[in-house]
Write a protein that holds these residues in place. Structure first.
Motif, PDB file in Angstrom:
ATOM      1  N   UNK A   1       2.497   5.125  -6.328  1.00 44.22           N
ATOM      2  CA  UNK A   1       1.502   4.059  -6.276  1.00 44.22           C
ATOM      3  C   UNK A   1       1.007   3.934  -4.835  1.00 44.22           C
ATOM      4  N   UNK A   2      -0.283   4.130  -4.636  1.00 44.91           N
ATOM      5  CA  UNK A   2      -0.834   4.068  -3.282  1.00 44.91           C
ATOM      6  C   UNK A   2      -1.902   3.004  -3.148  1.00 44.91           C
ATOM      7  N   UNK A   3      -2.851   2.954  -4.079  1.00 45.54           N
ATOM      8  CA  UNK A   3      -3.996   2.049  -3.988  1.00 45.54           C
ATOM      9  C   UNK A   3      -3.869   0.970  -5.054  1.00 45.54           C
ATOM     10  N   UNK A   4      -3.865  -0.284  -4.615  1.00 45.04           N
ATOM     11  CA  UNK A   4      -3.524  -1.373  -5.523  1.00 45.04           C
ATOM     12  C   UNK A   4      -4.607  -2.447  -5.486  1.00 45.04           C
ATOM     13  N   UNK A   5      -5.093  -2.822  -6.667  1.00 43.33           N
ATOM     14  CA  UNK A   5      -5.981  -3.965  -6.804  1.00 43.33           C
ATOM     15  C   UNK A   5      -5.128  -5.199  -7.055  1.00 43.33           C
ATOM     16  N   UNK A   6      -5.281  -6.223  -6.218  1.00 46.05           N
ATOM     17  CA  UNK A   6      -4.493  -7.454  -6.361  1.00 46.05           C
ATOM     18  C   UNK A   6      -5.443  -8.594  -6.704  1.00 46.05           C
ATOM     19  N   UNK A   7      -5.293  -9.140  -7.913  1.00 45.70           N
ATOM     20  CA  UNK A   7      -6.076 -10.285  -8.356  1.00 45.70           C
ATOM     21  C   UNK A   7      -5.275 -11.550  -8.091  1.00 45.70           C
ATOM     22  N   UNK A   8      -5.921 -12.538  -7.464  1.00 50.60           N
ATOM     23  CA  UNK A   8      -5.196 -13.733  -7.027  1.00 50.60           C
ATOM     24  C   UNK A   8      -4.489 -13.507  -5.703  1.00 50.60           C
ATOM     25  N   UNK A   9      -4.963 -12.542  -4.939  1.00 52.08           N
ATOM     26  CA  UNK A   9      -4.276 -12.147  -3.713  1.00 52.08           C
ATOM     27  C   UNK A   9      -4.402 -13.112  -2.556  1.00 52.08           C
TER      28      UNK A   9
ATOM     29  N   UNK B   1       6.994  -5.524  -4.947  1.00 46.66           N
ATOM     30  CA  UNK B   1       6.909  -4.288  -4.172  1.00 46.66           C
ATOM     31  C   UNK B   1       7.936  -3.268  -4.656  1.00 46.66           C
ATOM     32  N   UNK B   2       9.161  -3.712  -4.882  1.00 50.21           N
ATOM     33  CA  UNK B   2      10.210  -2.798  -5.311  1.00 50.21           C
ATOM     34  C   UNK B   2       9.937  -2.223  -6.694  1.00 50.21           C
ATOM     35  N   UNK B   3       9.305  -3.015  -7.572  1.00 48.38           N
ATOM     36  CA  UNK B   3       9.081  -2.567  -8.946  1.00 48.38           C
ATOM     37  C   UNK B   3       7.985  -1.515  -9.060  1.00 48.38           C
ATOM     38  N   UNK B   4       7.062  -1.495  -8.123  1.00 48.00           N
ATOM     39  CA  UNK B   4       5.880  -0.646  -8.262  1.00 48.00           C
ATOM     40  C   UNK B   4       6.222   0.794  -8.619  1.00 48.00           C
ATOM     41  N   UNK B   5       7.101   1.422  -7.873  1.00 46.54           N
ATOM     42  CA  UNK B   5       7.384   2.845  -8.023  1.00 46.54           C
ATOM     43  C   UNK B   5       8.675   3.129  -8.775  1.00 46.54           C
ATOM     44  N   UNK B   6       9.268   2.120  -9.395  1.00 46.01           N
ATOM     45  CA  UNK B   6      10.545   2.332 -10.070  1.00 46.01           C
ATOM     46  C   UNK B   6      10.326   2.428 -11.574  1.00 46.01           C
ATOM     47  N   UNK B   7      10.463   3.632 -12.149  1.00 44.59           N
ATOM     48  CA  UNK B   7      10.222   3.794 -13.591  1.00 44.59           C
ATOM     49  C   UNK B   7      11.076   2.887 -14.455  1.00 44.59           C
ATOM     50  N   UNK B   8      12.274   2.519 -13.984  1.00 42.21           N
ATOM     51  CA  UNK B   8      13.162   1.672 -14.783  1.00 42.21           C
ATOM     52  C   UNK B   8      12.571   0.295 -15.043  1.00 42.21           C
TER      53      UNK B   8
END
Length: 319
Positions: free
Chosen positions: A3-11, A201-208
């Motif tokens: 995950x590199x480019x992230x759209x954040x709604x409510x940021x 942040x931790x969840x983004x790249x964790x398949x679990x």
């Protein structure tokens, strides 16, 4: 795919600012739409953050914001709505229509990863007692049925040095000799905004974490009265807290509803607080979070680090 480019709604909100700061530190590039550019100015100082000003409805811009993105984080939420069926027009727009539009845009643009902010209590008894909880539950249902790589977070009340919850009750105690409080016995498990941000942040790249729903809470379970007292103590202005019976609490809420501006408490808030806002176990291990308590979370970074260190030592100390 990383995950590199992230759209954040409510940021630009309280939680969003903390999540974006951590995402930027981790090297992600972030796109943040906002109706009010002034609220996003602190974010523009982060070199990997792109702020987009727009007018009108957020769903209208989704298709143009998604190209180049590899994930979406949806943090949009409200505490109050005008009444209506099944959950009021404002909750419908923020908690139901927007997630539906986000899902459709992600499907059209081929963006698979979606992190969605919900609320603790949504998994409570059925039927859910408030418009807020029912609309949040419907948003969750849409996300779960989307076919995307989704993760849902359900935090209890979120606190931090710059929050609008504990700080509001502290300000009230500076000027009021007593605090007459609705739902004084309602139970919460307040969670520090830094822990919520790190969980995202931790969840983004964790398949679990894909296809999982995560309650988020801190190390303490407190009644609303205890939270209000704690807020006053932390700011040096503690006042007596007087719990109101249900009838007076509802009268108070009706009075607040006719005053200008967002109400301090509404009838729907009272209905929401009839459901305990607490977890039924620890934060999931795969999120990598050791939750921080209120005292440390409302102070400075060094206090937070020390509390984490102390808690880590206690967990690994020989028995």
């Amino acid at each position: 795919m990383p995950i590199e480019n992230i759209l954040v709604l409510g940021g630009t909100g309280f939680i969003g600012r903390h999540i974006i700061a951590r995402l930027a530190t981790a090297g992600h590039r972030i796109r943040v739409p906002t109706r009010r550019l002034a609220r996003a100015r602190p974010l523009t100082l982060l070199p990997t953050v792109e702020v987009i000003e727009y007018s009108g409805d957020a769903p209208a811009g989704l298709e143009s914001w998604l190209p180049g993105m590899t994930a979406v984080i949806n943090l949009v939420g409200l505490l109050h709505s005008r009444p209506g069926e099944p959950w009021g027009p404002d909750f419908e727009q923020a908690h139901v229509a927007l997630p539906r539009a986000v899902i459709a845009a992600c499907q059209t643009q081929g963006v698979k990863r979606l992190l969605h902010m919900s609320a603790l209590g949504v998994g409570g008894p059925r039927p859910l007692p408030s418009m807020y909880l029912r609309s949040k539950a419907e948003g969750e249902r849409l996300v779960r049925d989307s076919g995307l790589d989704w993760t849902i977070f359900q935090p209890s009340v979120v606190f931090g040095a710059d929050d609008s919850f504990l700080n509001l009750f502290a300000r009230l105690q500076r000027f009021a000799p007593i605090v007459p409080l609705a739902c004084a016995r309602a139970r919460f498990q307040p969670v520090w905004v830094g822990d919520v941000a790190q969980a995202f942040v931790n969840a983004l790249d964790r398949p679990a974490t894909i296809g999982q729903t995560y309650p988020l809470g801190g190390p303490e379970i407190l009644s609303l009265a205890e939270l209000v007292r704690r807020a006053g103590q932390l700011k040096g202005c503690a006042r007596p807290v007087i719990g109101l019976p249900d009838g007076l609490a509802r009268l108070q809420a009706r009075l607040f509803s006719i005053l200008p501006g967002p109400p301090l408490i509404s009838i729907d808030n009272i209905e929401s607080m009839s459901v305990d806002n607490v977890m039924h176990g620890p934060i999931a291990a795969e999120l990598g979070i050791v939750p921080v308590g209120i005292k440390a979370g409302m102070q400075d970074v060094e206090s937070i680090r020390q509390e984490r260190l102390d808690r880590g030592r206690a967990r690994h100390a020989p028995s």
